[in-house]
Design a protein around this motif. Structure first.
Motif, PDB file in Angstrom:
ATOM      1  N   GLU A   1      -5.165   7.176   5.855  1.00  0.00           N
ATOM      2  CA  GLU A   1      -5.287   5.790   5.882  1.00  0.00           C
ATOM      3  C   GLU A   1      -5.046   5.376   7.170  1.00  0.00           C
ATOM      4  OE1 GLU A   1      -6.391   2.563   3.506  1.00  0.00           O
ATOM      5  OE2 GLU A   1      -6.158   4.735   2.934  1.00  0.00           O
TER       6      GLU A   1
ATOM      7  N   LYS B   1       0.900  -1.208  -0.078  1.00  0.00           N
ATOM      8  CA  LYS B   1      -0.134  -0.079  -0.017  1.00  0.00           C
ATOM      9  C   LYS B   1       0.756   1.364  -0.097  1.00  0.00           C
ATOM     10  CE  LYS B   1      -3.434  -0.206   3.046  1.00  0.00           C
ATOM     11  NZ  LYS B   1      -4.296   0.330   4.069  1.00  0.00           N
TER      12      LYS B   1
ATOM     13  N   PHE C   1      -5.313  -4.515   1.202  1.00  0.00           N
ATOM     14  CA  PHE C   1      -5.484  -3.036   1.323  1.00  0.00           C
ATOM     15  C   PHE C   1      -6.240  -2.740   2.866  1.00  0.00           C
ATOM     16  CE2 PHE C   1      -6.469   1.345   0.410  1.00  0.00           C
ATOM     17  CZ  PHE C   1      -5.354   1.696  -0.506  1.00  0.00           C
TER      18      PHE C   1
END
Length: 154
Positions: free
Chosen positions: A51, A21, A88
């Motif tokens: 994130e 990622k 992810f």
């Protein structure tokens, strides 16, 4: 708001493999730099910061990373298709191969949310995702994305 106004054709890329990622965010930073003139490092930092609040993998192999950045006048996007999906941390624990990133001005408010909703609606369509996964040409991918929204509006 039109998907074609968010996503320039040159901001669409296809990669065979991506190691992580973090590496994906670096590629998104590079796309944002080359296409929109943004600082690649600032984009990567902003995407990673967002994130850290929670994964932006929304399920069914789709991720919608997004960040607010200084120096933007409107919301902009980048799309990456991976030939080999990566983990992810998506809500359904499925690996991700379709990534639509959004970069928004710091004070974008509602426009940022409208853009997220628009991209989410488009990529929730299984037919659109099937077409995206079946093509490797960036121009075709751009056309699929922008035409999908036009046909949904009709």
């Amino acid at each position: 708001m039109q998907l074609s106004s968010l996503l320039k054709p040159e901001a669409v890329r296809v990669f065979g493999t991506m190691s992580s990622k973090k590496r994906l965010f670096q590629e998104l930073g590079e796309v944002a730099h080359v296409v929109y003139g943004l600082s690649a490092n600032e984009v990567v930092d902003a995407l990673q910061e967002r994130e850290s609040l929670g994964p932006t993998g929304v399920g069914h192999g789709v991720a919608l990373p997004h960040a607010r950045l200084a120096g933007l006048d409107k919301v902009k996007g980048a799309f990456i298709r991976l030939e080999k999906p990566i983990d992810f941390g998506a809500v359904d624990r499925m690996p991700v191969d379709l990534i639509f990133a959004l970069f928004a001005p710091l004070d974008s408010g509602v426009d940022h949310l409208k853009a997220l909703a628009l991209v989410s609606r488009t990529l929730r369509d299984a037919t659109v995702c099937g077409k995206l996964r079946a093509n490797s040409d960036p121009a075709t991918l751009h056309a699929v994305l922008t035409e999908a929204q036009a046909s949904q509006a009709a």
